[in-house]
Write an enzyme that holds these catalytic residues in place. Sequence first.
Site, mmCIF file in Angstrom:
data_model
loop_
_atom_site.group_PDB
_atom_site.id
_atom_site.type_symbol
_atom_site.label_atom_id
_atom_site.label_comp_id
_atom_site.label_asym_id
_atom_site.label_seq_id
_atom_site.Cartn_x
_atom_site.Cartn_y
_atom_site.Cartn_z
ATOM 1 N N ASP A 189 23.268 -11.195 6.646
ATOM 2 C CA ASP A 189 23.649 -12.065 5.536
ATOM 3 C C ASP A 189 25.167 -12.167 5.397
ATOM 4 O O ASP A 189 25.701 -13.256 5.200
ATOM 5 C CB ASP A 189 23.050 -11.550 4.232
ATOM 6 C CG ASP A 189 23.534 -12.357 3.040
ATOM 7 O OD1 ASP A 189 23.307 -13.593 3.026
ATOM 8 O OD2 ASP A 189 24.159 -11.776 2.129
ATOM 9 N N MET A 212 0.801 -1.230 0.000
ATOM 10 C CA MET A 212 0.000 0.000 0.000
ATOM 11 C C MET A 212 0.834 1.281 0.000
ATOM 12 O O MET A 212 0.292 2.375 0.143
ATOM 13 C CB MET A 212 -0.953 0.017 1.202
ATOM 14 C CG MET A 212 -1.954 -1.114 1.179
ATOM 15 S SD MET A 212 -2.965 -1.060 -0.313
ATOM 16 C CE MET A 212 -3.705 -2.675 -0.259
ATOM 17 N N CYS A 213 2.143 1.169 -0.157
ATOM 18 C CA CYS A 213 3.006 2.359 -0.206
ATOM 19 C C CYS A 213 3.022 2.968 -1.602
ATOM 20 O O CYS A 213 3.071 2.250 -2.597
ATOM 21 C CB CYS A 213 4.441 2.001 0.179
ATOM 22 S SG CYS A 213 4.667 1.805 1.931
ATOM 23 N N HIS A 214 2.999 4.286 -1.631
ATOM 24 C CA HIS A 214 3.119 4.997 -2.904
ATOM 25 C C HIS A 214 4.580 5.006 -3.347
ATOM 26 O O HIS A 214 5.471 5.162 -2.516
ATOM 27 C CB HIS A 214 2.667 6.457 -2.748
ATOM 28 C CG HIS A 214 1.213 6.609 -2.469
ATOM 29 N ND1 HIS A 214 0.690 6.511 -1.202
ATOM 30 C CD2 HIS A 214 0.173 6.849 -3.294
ATOM 31 C CE1 HIS A 214 -0.612 6.688 -1.262
ATOM 32 N NE2 HIS A 214 -0.960 6.895 -2.509
ATOM 33 N N MET A 243 7.851 4.711 6.018
ATOM 34 C CA MET A 243 8.068 3.327 5.578
ATOM 35 C C MET A 243 9.388 3.174 4.843
ATOM 36 O O MET A 243 10.060 2.141 4.957
ATOM 37 C CB MET A 243 6.903 2.849 4.703
ATOM 38 C CG MET A 243 5.591 2.711 5.456
ATOM 39 S SD MET A 243 5.702 1.695 6.949
ATOM 40 C CE MET A 243 6.272 0.147 6.284
ATOM 41 N N GLU A 244 9.782 4.199 4.107
ATOM 42 C CA GLU A 244 11.073 4.150 3.394
ATOM 43 C C GLU A 244 12.224 4.117 4.394
ATOM 44 O O GLU A 244 13.191 3.371 4.208
ATOM 45 C CB GLU A 244 11.189 5.340 2.438
ATOM 46 C CG GLU A 244 10.330 5.222 1.205
ATOM 47 C CD GLU A 244 8.828 5.416 1.430
ATOM 48 O OE1 GLU A 244 8.050 5.101 0.505
ATOM 49 O OE2 GLU A 244 8.412 5.872 2.528
#
Length: 144
Positions: free
Chosen positions: A113, A61-63, A98-99
């Site tokens: 990793d 749902m992120c633009h 969110m970014e």
Amino acid sequence: MVDISGKTPSVRTAVAVTSLTMAPSTLRAIREGAVKKGDVLAVAQVAGIQGAKKTSDWIPMCHPLALTGVNINFSDNGEDVLHIEAEVKTEGKTGVEMEALTAASAAALTVYDMCKALQKDIVIGPTMLQSKTGGKSGDFRRGE
């Protein structure tokens, strides 16, 4: 996705943080450049930037946003914790929280990793939004 077409663009920033807890020998290997996969912090920095730029590909749902800046910073406690701070900036109609969270997470996962051959039980987190500025909801600073 939320319709943001009527919103006014503004300068927006967000800072997210996370940490990795590991054995002192693993942190020492990172700091000394002794990890066989290469320069852990340099690769994690690029991964964080790439994660911020691709957030809308990961989070449904992120633009998609045109970011104007992404900074990934590392620090440690000198013993067993590596701290990651991701700062993301844009001028747009929606925030970059969110970014920033994705950038911090991608950087942390990259550290894991690259170091998993040395230590499998590295702990990631907590991961959290530290602050954000701009937009209709105003500014946020954790703890205030």
